[in-house]
Write a protein that holds these residues in place. Structure first.
Motif, mmCIF file in Angstrom:
data_model
loop_
_atom_site.group_PDB
_atom_site.id
_atom_site.type_symbol
_atom_site.label_atom_id
_atom_site.label_comp_id
_atom_site.label_asym_id
_atom_site.label_seq_id
_atom_site.Cartn_x
_atom_site.Cartn_y
_atom_site.Cartn_z
ATOM 1 N N PHE A 46 60.427 -11.438 3.333
ATOM 2 C CA PHE A 46 60.399 -10.674 2.083
ATOM 3 C C PHE A 46 59.837 -11.528 0.954
ATOM 4 C CE2 PHE A 46 62.438 -9.055 -1.826
ATOM 5 C CZ PHE A 46 61.931 -7.766 -1.803
ATOM 6 N N GLU A 75 64.174 -8.924 4.384
ATOM 7 C CA GLU A 75 63.840 -7.643 4.989
ATOM 8 C C GLU A 75 65.048 -7.131 5.789
ATOM 9 O OE1 GLU A 75 61.277 -5.825 4.590
ATOM 10 O OE2 GLU A 75 59.749 -7.162 3.722
ATOM 11 N N GLU A 76 65.211 -5.824 5.829
ATOM 12 C CA GLU A 76 66.268 -5.173 6.612
ATOM 13 C C GLU A 76 67.646 -5.798 6.336
ATOM 14 O OE1 GLU A 76 65.326 -4.734 10.734
ATOM 15 O OE2 GLU A 76 63.193 -4.439 10.340
ATOM 16 N N ALA A 98 63.289 -3.551 -0.134
ATOM 17 C CA ALA A 98 63.502 -4.102 1.205
ATOM 18 C C ALA A 98 64.249 -3.175 2.151
ATOM 19 C CB ALA A 98 64.267 -5.424 1.109
ATOM 20 N N THR A 99 64.732 -2.053 1.642
ATOM 21 C CA THR A 99 65.524 -1.169 2.497
ATOM 22 C C THR A 99 64.977 0.248 2.420
ATOM 23 O OG1 THR A 99 67.751 -0.320 2.938
ATOM 24 C CG2 THR A 99 67.233 -0.837 0.651
#
Length: 241
Positions: A46, A75-76, A98-99
């Protein structure tokens, strides 16, 4: 009571700390009178940088009584939320960018017993959170592009901070408004004037290790002096409506 009336909070990032003596650094921050500690969690995806994992945070947790917030620049983030709560973080901040299902992620944070925060990169509009305010306890407006400490404060974000303050006021919810990036003596007043009440500072504090308590006191005083009064806030809210 809305968070715009809250006293200024100084929340240091430990990103510039000496990681070989991280526990001592956190004790130093506690003695200096900071309000809580922010842990910048970076995954190298990210953002280009990589930092600490939950085991590092957990190792420091017994050493100080301060609250911890995890700023997940990853990320995630859903896959790892429990790890940061278990490590002792009372606030979990995820990036809206990021989500995929932000509302679901915020619900998951709260179900774990933590306060849910959302961070917005400089280019991300406030509309990204407008429809999930019911699940937000803290809104973090980035005043730099995340990934590295010591960056220059983006004064252009002050209009966004002000708009965020008004959005929170109209929501009627007690959402804490935090800023992060380039915060120091020369910039904190502008962010406070725009409506921020929580200020994440890293490099500006750690440059003053020998006078850390004085620096924390000075930053808090500058923010308090610049903060808009209730009358100004009410006027701004009515005009925005």
């Amino acid at each position: 009571m809305n968070s715009t009336a809250s006293p200024p909070r100084i929340v240091p990032s430990v990103l510039p700390a000496d990681f070989s003596r991280l526990g001592d650094e956190c004790r130093l921050l506690e003695r200096a009178g900071v309000d809580r500690i922010q842990w910048d969690v970076m995954d190298g995806v990210f953002v280009p940088n990589m930092t600490m994992g939950p085991d590092v945070i957990a190792s420091v947790r017994p050493l100080v009584d301060l609250g911890f917030e995890a700023h997940l620049m990853v990320e995630e983030p859903d896959r790892m939320l429990r790890h940061w709560v278990d490590a002792g973080c009372e606030i979990i901040i995820v990036h809206a960018e990021a989500t995929r299902h932000l509302h679901r992620t915020l619900d998951a944070v709260r179900e774990l017993g933590a306060r849910a925060g959302v961070a917005l990169n400089p280019a991300t509009p406030l509309s990204a959170v407008e429809h999930v305010l019911d699940g937000i306890d803290l809104l973090l407006v980035m005043t730099v592009n995340p990934g590295w400490g010591g960056q220059r404060y983006l004064a252009s974000m002050e209009a966004k901070i002000s708009a965020a303050r008004d959005l929170i006021a109209r929501s009627g919810r007690d959402i804490e408004l935090e800023v992060d990036g380039g915060i120091g003596r020369g910039t904190i007043a502008g962010a406070a004037r725009a409506g921020a009440t929580t200020f994440c500072a890293g490099s500006a504090l750690f440059r003053e290790r020998a006078h850390l308590a004085e620096e924390v006191t000075a930053l808090r005083a500058l923010a308090a002096q610049a903060a808009p009064g209730p009358a100004s806030h009410d006027k701004d809210t009515k005009e925005a409506a």
